[in-house]
Design a protein around this motif. Structure first.
Motif, short mmCIF file in Angstrom:
data_model
loop_
_atom_site.label_atom_id
_atom_site.label_comp_id
_atom_site.label_asym_id
_atom_site.label_seq_id
_atom_site.Cartn_x
_atom_site.Cartn_y
_atom_site.Cartn_z
N ILE A 11 0.88 -1.16 0.00
CA ILE A 11 0.00 0.00 0.00
C ILE A 11 0.92 1.21 0.00
N LEU A 12 1.02 1.87 -1.14
CA LEU A 12 2.04 2.88 -1.33
C LEU A 12 1.45 4.19 -1.80
N GLN A 13 2.02 5.29 -1.32
CA GLN A 13 1.77 6.58 -1.92
C GLN A 13 2.62 6.71 -3.18
N SER A 14 2.19 7.55 -4.10
CA SER A 14 2.95 7.74 -5.33
C SER A 14 4.24 8.52 -5.08
N ARG A 15 4.23 9.33 -4.02
CA ARG A 15 5.42 10.13 -3.70
C ARG A 15 5.31 10.61 -2.26
N LEU A 16 6.43 11.06 -1.71
CA LEU A 16 6.43 11.72 -0.41
C LEU A 16 6.10 13.20 -0.62
N PRO A 17 5.24 13.77 0.23
CA PRO A 17 4.91 15.18 0.07
C PRO A 17 6.03 16.11 0.53
N PHE A 18 6.98 15.55 1.28
CA PHE A 18 8.05 16.34 1.87
C PHE A 18 9.19 15.39 2.19
N LEU A 19 10.42 15.85 1.98
CA LEU A 19 11.59 15.03 2.30
C LEU A 19 12.28 15.63 3.51
N PRO A 20 11.99 15.15 4.71
CA PRO A 20 12.47 15.82 5.92
C PRO A 20 13.99 15.84 6.05
N ASP A 200 12.90 -2.96 4.28
CA ASP A 200 12.99 -3.92 3.20
C ASP A 200 11.64 -4.52 2.86
N ASP A 201 10.60 -4.17 3.62
CA ASP A 201 9.26 -4.68 3.35
C ASP A 201 8.25 -3.55 3.48
N TYR A 202 7.02 -3.83 3.06
CA TYR A 202 6.00 -2.78 2.94
C TYR A 202 4.92 -2.87 4.03
N HIS A 220 17.32 -2.04 1.05
CA HIS A 220 16.10 -1.35 1.49
C HIS A 220 15.39 -0.82 0.26
N PHE A 221 14.16 -1.25 0.08
CA PHE A 221 13.41 -0.90 -1.12
C PHE A 221 12.30 0.12 -0.87
N PHE A 222 11.97 0.34 0.42
CA PHE A 222 10.87 1.23 0.75
C PHE A 222 11.35 2.32 1.72
N VAL A 223 10.84 3.52 1.53
CA VAL A 223 11.08 4.62 2.47
C VAL A 223 9.77 4.86 3.21
N TYR A 246 3.43 7.37 5.52
CA TYR A 246 3.70 7.29 4.08
C TYR A 246 4.70 6.18 3.84
N VAL A 247 4.44 5.35 2.82
CA VAL A 247 5.41 4.35 2.37
C VAL A 247 5.53 4.48 0.86
N VAL A 248 6.74 4.69 0.38
CA VAL A 248 6.97 4.83 -1.05
C VAL A 248 8.14 3.93 -1.46
N LEU A 249 8.17 3.59 -2.73
CA LEU A 249 9.32 2.88 -3.26
C LEU A 249 10.53 3.81 -3.28
N ALA A 250 11.69 3.27 -2.95
CA ALA A 250 12.91 4.07 -2.97
C ALA A 250 13.15 4.67 -4.35
N GLU A 251 12.68 4.00 -5.38
CA GLU A 251 12.92 4.49 -6.74
C GLU A 251 12.14 5.75 -7.07
N THR A 252 11.22 6.16 -6.19
CA THR A 252 10.54 7.44 -6.41
C THR A 252 11.44 8.62 -6.07
N LEU A 253 12.59 8.35 -5.44
CA LEU A 253 13.55 9.40 -5.09
C LEU A 253 14.65 9.46 -6.14
N THR A 254 15.28 10.60 -6.24
CA THR A 254 16.43 10.74 -7.12
C THR A 254 17.67 10.13 -6.45
N GLU A 255 18.71 9.91 -7.23
CA GLU A 255 19.94 9.38 -6.66
C GLU A 255 20.51 10.31 -5.60
#
Length: 267
Positions: A11-20, A200-202, A220-223, A246-255
């Motif tokens: 169950i994932l959000q498409s993105r984080l609204p804020f990167l603390p 590493d899990d959702y 780690h695949f999820f933030v 919020y849980v998102v895939l790490a790939e939604t973030l830039t390098e």
């Protein structure tokens, strides 16, 4: 704690609204900022899926996700009234005399006799009530469907500093600063902060007792981030600690954002 069938799918959000970890105001504890307007409750693109999971947990393990001490009932009832009033001004909710129609089309029966259980079926936020006892705030009730490595059943009734004792880097200095923060919260002036973890899990429901540690595999695949808001209730003077997960895939973030996250977790 009871066994429960694990959450079957992410169950994932498409993105984080804020990167603390990217903002110097929030990168270090306690990282607290004022809430703008009435933005202490939110609905996002994972609302329907998170609410379905909350309903599953409330049915399956009610004693693990809900607790209310007798002395916490006045605050819980006050919060119930405040939330329903707030929902009248939130898009997607229709408040009736006996039911609420949620943004996902699900109708929830209103039951003031079960204030936290009812609110737990309306909001994505977990709700925890902290009340002053002597010089400390004590956890007197909560609906906690998405714990991140702690147990409501174990912690209810404890004082704020005791609740956080095993958590690093929540040392004595930070604990005292947070208690002073709770003391200073004003009615009508809610505050918020946001933490950040990698998993590493959702699974959203991750309760653990003191001394238990979640596995730390290499990948780690999820933030997972919690937007935590603090709101003083005007009548009982209790403090609401509301947690939007919020849980998102790490790939939604830039390098660059992932690199900064790794650095932040090392400090």
């Amino acid at each position: 704690m009871n066994d429960i069938v694990p959450q079957p799918a992410p169950i994932l959000q498409s993105r984080l609204p804020f990167l603390p970890w990217m903002d110097p105001r929030t990168a270090r504890l306690p990282g607290v900022l004022p809430v703008e307007g009435e933005d202490w409750l939110r609905v996002d693109d994972a609302y329907a899926a998170q609410m379905a999971e909350r309903a599953r947990l409330i049915r399956a393990v009610p004693e693990d996700v809900h607790a209310l001490l007798p002395e916490g009932r006045p605050a819980a009832e006050e919060l119930y009234d405040i939330v329903l009033d707030r929902l009248t001004r939130m898009e997607g909710f229709r408040i009736g005399a006996d039911t609420v129609l949620r943004p996902d089309g699900v109708e929830v029966a209103l039951d003031r006799a079960q204030p936290l259980l009812t609110l737990g079926q309306l909001l994505q936020e977990d709700l925890l009530l902290m009340e002053q006892e002597g010089e400390e705030h004590r956890l007197t009730g909560g609906i906690l469907c998405f714990p991140a490595s702690w147990s409501l059943r174990q912690k209810v009734g404890r004082a704020l500093i005791s609740i956080h004792e095993p958590v690093q880097p929540y040392d004595d200095s930070i604990a005292k600063r947070v208690q002073r923060l709770f003391d200073a919260i004003r009615v009508g002036q809610p505050l918020w902060r946001m933490n950040f973890l990698t998993y590493d899990d959702y699974q959203l429901f991750q309760p653990r007792l003191e001394g238990q540690r979640r596995p730390r595999p290499q990948g780690h695949f999820f933030v997972r981030c919690e937007r935590q808001t603090l709101l003083r209730l005007p009548q009982t003077r209790a403090v609401l600690f509301a947690v939007h997960t919020y849980v998102v895939l790490a790939e939604t973030l830039t390098e660059a954002e992932i690199a900064a996250l790794k650095v932040a977790q090392e400090h």
